[in-house]
Design a protein around this motif. Structure first.
Motif, PDB file in Angstrom:
ATOM      1  N   ASP A 185       0.829  -1.199   0.000  1.00  0.00           N
ATOM      2  CA  ASP A 185       0.000   0.000   0.000  1.00  0.00           C
ATOM      3  C   ASP A 185       0.866   1.253   0.000  1.00  0.00           C
ATOM      4  N   GLU A 186       2.033   1.172   0.637  1.00  0.00           N
ATOM      5  CA  GLU A 186       2.951   2.307   0.685  1.00  0.00           C
ATOM      6  C   GLU A 186       3.873   2.357  -0.527  1.00  0.00           C
ATOM      7  N   ARG A 187       4.188   1.194  -1.100  1.00  0.00           N
ATOM      8  CA  ARG A 187       5.095   1.137  -2.245  1.00  0.00           C
ATOM      9  C   ARG A 187       4.314   0.764  -3.507  1.00  0.00           C
ATOM     10  N   ARG A 188       3.647   1.722  -4.101  1.00  0.00           N
ATOM     11  CA  ARG A 188       2.849   1.456  -5.284  1.00  0.00           C
ATOM     12  C   ARG A 188       3.729   1.101  -6.490  1.00  0.00           C
ATOM     13  N   ASP A 189       4.982   1.556  -6.500  1.00  0.00           N
ATOM     14  CA  ASP A 189       5.883   1.184  -7.592  1.00  0.00           C
ATOM     15  C   ASP A 189       6.186  -0.306  -7.569  1.00  0.00           C
ATOM     16  N   VAL A 190       6.361  -0.862  -6.359  1.00  0.00           N
ATOM     17  CA  VAL A 190       6.566  -2.305  -6.230  1.00  0.00           C
ATOM     18  C   VAL A 190       5.280  -3.048  -6.585  1.00  0.00           C
ATOM     19  N   LEU A 191       4.144  -2.496  -6.201  1.00  0.00           N
ATOM     20  CA  LEU A 191       2.855  -3.112  -6.516  1.00  0.00           C
ATOM     21  C   LEU A 191       2.645  -3.205  -8.022  1.00  0.00           C
ATOM     22  N   ASP A 192       3.019  -2.161  -8.743  1.00  0.00           N
ATOM     23  CA  ASP A 192       2.857  -2.176 -10.204  1.00  0.00           C
ATOM     24  C   ASP A 192       3.649  -3.317 -10.837  1.00  0.00           C
ATOM     25  N   ASP A 193       4.907  -3.474 -10.402  1.00  0.00           N
ATOM     26  CA  ASP A 193       5.735  -4.555 -10.958  1.00  0.00           C
ATOM     27  C   ASP A 193       5.238  -5.922 -10.513  1.00  0.00           C
ATOM     28  N   LEU A 194       4.689  -5.995  -9.308  1.00  0.00           N
ATOM     29  CA  LEU A 194       4.175  -7.266  -8.810  1.00  0.00           C
ATOM     30  C   LEU A 194       2.955  -7.714  -9.618  1.00  0.00           C
ATOM     31  N   VAL A 195       2.103  -6.787 -10.011  1.00  0.00           N
ATOM     32  CA  VAL A 195       0.926  -7.120 -10.809  1.00  0.00           C
ATOM     33  C   VAL A 195       1.336  -7.663 -12.174  1.00  0.00           C
ATOM     34  N   THR A 196       2.360  -7.074 -12.771  1.00  0.00           N
ATOM     35  CA  THR A 196       2.785  -7.504 -14.112  1.00  0.00           C
ATOM     36  C   THR A 196       3.403  -8.897 -14.109  1.00  0.00           C
ATOM     37  N   LEU A 197       3.758  -9.423 -12.937  1.00  0.00           N
ATOM     38  CA  LEU A 197       4.318 -10.775 -12.870  1.00  0.00           C
ATOM     39  C   LEU A 197       3.239 -11.848 -13.008  1.00  0.00           C
ATOM     40  N   HIS A 198       1.997 -11.479 -12.864  1.00  0.00           N
ATOM     41  CA  HIS A 198       0.898 -12.441 -12.985  1.00  0.00           C
ATOM     42  C   HIS A 198       0.555 -12.667 -14.449  1.00  0.00           C
ATOM     43  N   ASN A 199       0.288 -13.918 -14.767  1.00  0.00           N
ATOM     44  CA  ASN A 199      -0.136 -14.279 -16.122  1.00  0.00           C
ATOM     45  C   ASN A 199      -1.533 -14.898 -16.042  1.00  0.00           C
ATOM     46  N   PHE A 200      -2.530 -14.172 -16.516  1.00  0.00           N
ATOM     47  CA  PHE A 200      -3.916 -14.621 -16.428  1.00  0.00           C
ATOM     48  C   PHE A 200      -4.433 -15.135 -17.768  1.00  0.00           C
ATOM     49  N   ARG A 201      -3.551 -15.498 -18.643  1.00  0.00           N
ATOM     50  CA  ARG A 201      -3.969 -15.921 -19.979  1.00  0.00           C
ATOM     51  C   ARG A 201      -4.832 -17.180 -19.903  1.00  0.00           C
TER      52      ARG A 201
END
Length: 319
Positions: A190-206
């Motif tokens: 919640d405090e590190r939104r830059d880390v959150l952005d990169d963490l979301v991109t690691l998910h593959n929902f294909r």
């Protein structure tokens, strides 16, 4: 009856070892008594159909003399697998007995990478005197520090050269680690939104069905307990990532990130409605379809119905 059998067994064991209640017997005398008892026990078994107690005691004693399996006699792969179930403290104690095995760098390397799947130091040339055993201790210490204070934990990893000061590296570390407290992790993200952005991109929902993809997302990035800005941010980031992973599906269904956002909120509310014991009148499938299509008119009725069935059968998407 049980006490009588125990006394017989105890007396036979004492006599087999060469002494009696009155004092020590000679070795030869003890042998004769033991032989006589064996014959009598065998005779009793044949006559009464009872249990050969002496045989049981002898078998038990032979197993006690064997002790634990010597791991050094097993194939190395099997021995490493057995030791891998121990934590760092128990492994250090095991090294007192199985020094070659418990101190083997391959074992500690496997433990590090199975618990902390990604560290920046894995991809670097190891410094002089590097040891995976020492690294395991540092990773364990850093995880405990993170679970007490996330910022201090990340700073500890960086100070030891385990992690690079990069949002992407921190995100990979979080994504591949199983030892971090999810409540502390939620505060940190919640405090590190830059880390959150990169963490979301690691998910593959294909090719994943929307409710299942949402469950996987909330398994790594836990949802807050209350609605608010952070939950809206998570759903927005998930919606864009889900659409990016499934462009063909979005085009065929006529969905946009905003429509997926509406569906995610509908699924969360439906999950609460169906699983909460405080809600007496559960939402029906027809009501869910009608309410959802009011918010997102381009969504087909069949697709929304499948969403309802998934929540009804499998359960909450953010549990």
């Amino acid at each position: 009856m049980g006490q009588g059998l125990w006394r017989v067994a105890r007396n036979q064991q004492l006599q087999h070892q060469g002494y009696s209640g009155q004092g020590y017997l000679t070795r030869e005398h003890g042998r004769r008594i033991a032989t006589s008892n064996v014959s009598n026990a065998s005779h009793r078994k044949q006559a009464q159909g009872g249990i050969d107690i002496y045989h049981l005691l002898k078998t038990r004693k032979s197993k006690e003399q064997e002790g634990f399996i010597n791991l050094e006699m097993l194939p190395p792969e099997l021995s490493f697998t057995i030791l891998s179930y121990l934590n760092a403290t128990d492994l250090c104690l095991a090294s007192c007995v199985w020094q070659d095995l418990a101190n083997d760098e391959l074992l500690w390397q496997g433990l590090c990478k199975s618990t902390w799947g990604h560290c920046s130091i894995y991809n670097k040339r190891p410094p002089l005197g590097f040891s995976f055993r020492k690294l395991y201790m540092q990773l364990d210490e850093g995880s405990l520090t993170f679970n007490a204070n996330p910022d201090e934990g990340v700073n500890y990893f960086m100070s030891k050269g385990i992690l690079d000061d990069s949002p992407k590296e921190i995100a990979k570390f979080i994504f591949c680690t199983r030892t971090l407290n999810w409540k502390k992790l939620r505060i940190y993200l919640d405090e590190r939104r830059d880390v959150l952005d990169d963490l979301v991109t690691l998910h593959n929902f294909r090719n994943q069905f929307l409710p299942n993809a949402l469950r996987e997302f909330f398994r790594h990035i836990h949802a807050p307990e209350e609605r608010g800005e952070y939950l809206e941010t998570l759903i927005t980031k998930f919606s864009h990532r889900f659409c990016a992973c499934n462009p063909d599906l979005m085009r065929d269904l006529g969905l946009s990130p905003d429509a997926v956002y509406v569906l995610c909120y509908s699924l969360i509310l439906l999950s609460i409605d169906l699983t909460s014991p405080h809600v007496k009148n559960k939402m029906s499938k027809r009501e869910f379809i009608r309410n959802t299509r009011r918010a997102a008119q381009n969504i087909s009725e069949d697709f929304v119905g499948h969403l309802y069935d998934n929540i009804y059968l499998i359960g909450h998407v953010a549990a």
